[in-house]
Design a protein around this motif. Structure first.
Motif, short mmCIF file in Angstrom:
data_model
loop_
_atom_site.label_atom_id
_atom_site.label_comp_id
_atom_site.label_asym_id
_atom_site.label_seq_id
_atom_site.Cartn_x
_atom_site.Cartn_y
_atom_site.Cartn_z
N PRO A 4 0.82 -1.23 0.00
CA PRO A 4 0.00 0.00 0.00
C PRO A 4 0.85 1.28 0.00
CG PRO A 4 -0.90 -1.58 1.55
CD PRO A 4 0.43 -2.12 1.10
N ALA A 5 1.98 1.27 0.68
CA ALA A 5 2.86 2.44 0.70
C ALA A 5 3.50 2.65 -0.66
CB ALA A 5 3.93 2.29 1.77
N ILE A 6 3.86 1.57 -1.33
CA ILE A 6 4.44 1.67 -2.66
C ILE A 6 3.41 2.24 -3.63
CG2 ILE A 6 5.37 0.34 -4.60
CD1 ILE A 6 6.51 -1.62 -2.48
N ILE A 7 2.20 1.75 -3.56
CA ILE A 7 1.13 2.25 -4.43
C ILE A 7 0.86 3.73 -4.16
CG2 ILE A 7 -1.35 2.06 -4.96
CD1 ILE A 7 -0.99 -1.00 -4.48
N ALA A 8 0.84 4.10 -2.89
CA ALA A 8 0.62 5.51 -2.53
C ALA A 8 1.75 6.39 -3.07
CB ALA A 8 0.51 5.66 -1.02
N GLY A 9 2.98 5.90 -3.00
CA GLY A 9 4.11 6.66 -3.54
C GLY A 9 4.00 6.85 -5.04
N ARG A 10 3.62 5.77 -5.74
CA ARG A 10 3.43 5.87 -7.19
C ARG A 10 2.35 6.88 -7.53
NH1 ARG A 10 -0.45 3.78 -9.92
NH2 ARG A 10 -0.81 2.03 -8.52
N LYS A 11 1.24 6.83 -6.81
CA LYS A 11 0.14 7.76 -7.09
C LYS A 11 0.55 9.21 -6.83
CE LYS A 11 -3.69 4.57 -6.51
NZ LYS A 11 -4.93 4.27 -5.79
N GLU A 12 1.35 9.44 -5.81
CA GLU A 12 1.83 10.80 -5.52
C GLU A 12 2.69 11.31 -6.67
OE1 GLU A 12 2.86 14.48 -3.98
OE2 GLU A 12 1.17 13.17 -3.57
N TRP A 13 3.59 10.47 -7.16
CA TRP A 13 4.44 10.90 -8.28
C TRP A 13 3.63 11.07 -9.56
CZ3 TRP A 13 8.87 13.24 -8.09
CH2 TRP A 13 9.65 13.12 -6.95
N GLU A 14 2.60 10.25 -9.76
CA GLU A 14 1.72 10.43 -10.92
C GLU A 14 0.98 11.76 -10.81
OE1 GLU A 14 0.74 5.80 -12.09
OE2 GLU A 14 -0.58 6.83 -10.69
N ARG A 15 0.56 12.11 -9.60
CA ARG A 15 -0.11 13.41 -9.39
C ARG A 15 0.83 14.55 -9.74
NH1 ARG A 15 0.09 17.43 -6.29
NH2 ARG A 15 1.60 16.52 -4.88
N ARG A 16 2.09 14.42 -9.29
CA ARG A 16 3.07 15.48 -9.59
C ARG A 16 3.32 15.59 -11.09
NH1 ARG A 16 7.85 15.01 -5.05
NH2 ARG A 16 6.50 14.88 -3.23
N LEU A 17 3.44 14.45 -11.77
CA LEU A 17 3.67 14.47 -13.21
C LEU A 17 2.47 15.07 -13.93
CD1 LEU A 17 5.49 13.75 -15.61
CD2 LEU A 17 4.40 11.50 -15.62
N ASN A 18 1.26 14.70 -13.51
CA ASN A 18 0.05 15.22 -14.14
C ASN A 18 -0.10 16.72 -13.95
OD1 ASN A 18 -0.75 12.77 -15.20
ND2 ASN A 18 -1.95 12.23 -13.39
N ALA A 19 0.49 17.26 -12.90
CA ALA A 19 0.43 18.71 -12.67
C ALA A 19 1.13 19.47 -13.79
CB ALA A 19 1.05 19.06 -11.31
N TYR A 20 2.12 18.84 -14.42
CA TYR A 20 2.81 19.49 -15.53
C TYR A 20 1.91 19.63 -16.76
CZ TYR A 20 7.41 19.38 -13.35
OH TYR A 20 8.47 19.59 -12.53
N SER A 21 1.00 18.69 -16.95
CA SER A 21 0.17 18.72 -18.14
C SER A 21 -1.20 19.36 -17.89
CB SER A 21 -0.02 17.31 -18.69
OG SER A 21 -0.64 16.49 -17.73
N SER A 22 -1.43 19.81 -16.67
CA SER A 22 -2.69 20.47 -16.35
C SER A 22 -2.77 21.80 -17.12
CB SER A 22 -2.76 20.75 -14.84
OG SER A 22 -3.86 21.57 -14.54
N PRO A 23 -3.95 22.15 -17.61
CA PRO A 23 -4.07 23.41 -18.35
C PRO A 23 -3.74 24.63 -17.48
CG PRO A 23 -6.21 22.32 -18.14
CD PRO A 23 -5.19 21.41 -17.56
N ASN A 24 -3.84 24.49 -16.19
CA ASN A 24 -3.54 25.59 -15.28
C ASN A 24 -2.23 25.39 -14.55
OD1 ASN A 24 -5.98 26.95 -15.84
ND2 ASN A 24 -7.07 25.58 -14.47
N ALA A 25 -1.32 24.58 -15.10
CA ALA A 25 -0.06 24.28 -14.42
C ALA A 25 0.68 25.58 -14.10
CB ALA A 25 0.80 23.38 -15.29
#
Length: 67
Positions: free
Chosen positions: A39-60
């Motif tokens: 569960p901690a590994i999955i949470a870490g992956r999701k956090e990094w995915e959130r950070r990466l997605n912030a770059y492609s957000s229209p309001n980044a």
């Protein structure tokens, strides 16, 4: 933080997930983890995915004003 670093971290977390699912122990960011840490590994992956997605957000880089 760069997009390349975020993607590298996501790749590391995915590799860790696969290894743990295969019954191995892995080391991520200096911490050794096993199946009980999945569960901690999955949470870490999701956090990094959130950070990466912030770059492609229209309001980044911009906040939203509420009127």
């Amino acid at each position: 933080m760069s997009q390349a670093l975020a993607q590298k971290m996501i790749d590391a977390y995915i590799a860790a997930e696969l290894d743990v699912l295969d019954g191995k122990t892995v080391t991520v960011n200096g911490k050794t983890m096993g199946s009980e840490d999945l569960p901690a590994i999955i949470a870490g992956r999701k956090e990094w995915e959130r950070r990466l997605n912030a770059y492609s957000s229209p309001n980044a880089g911009f906040g939203q004003a509420q009127f």
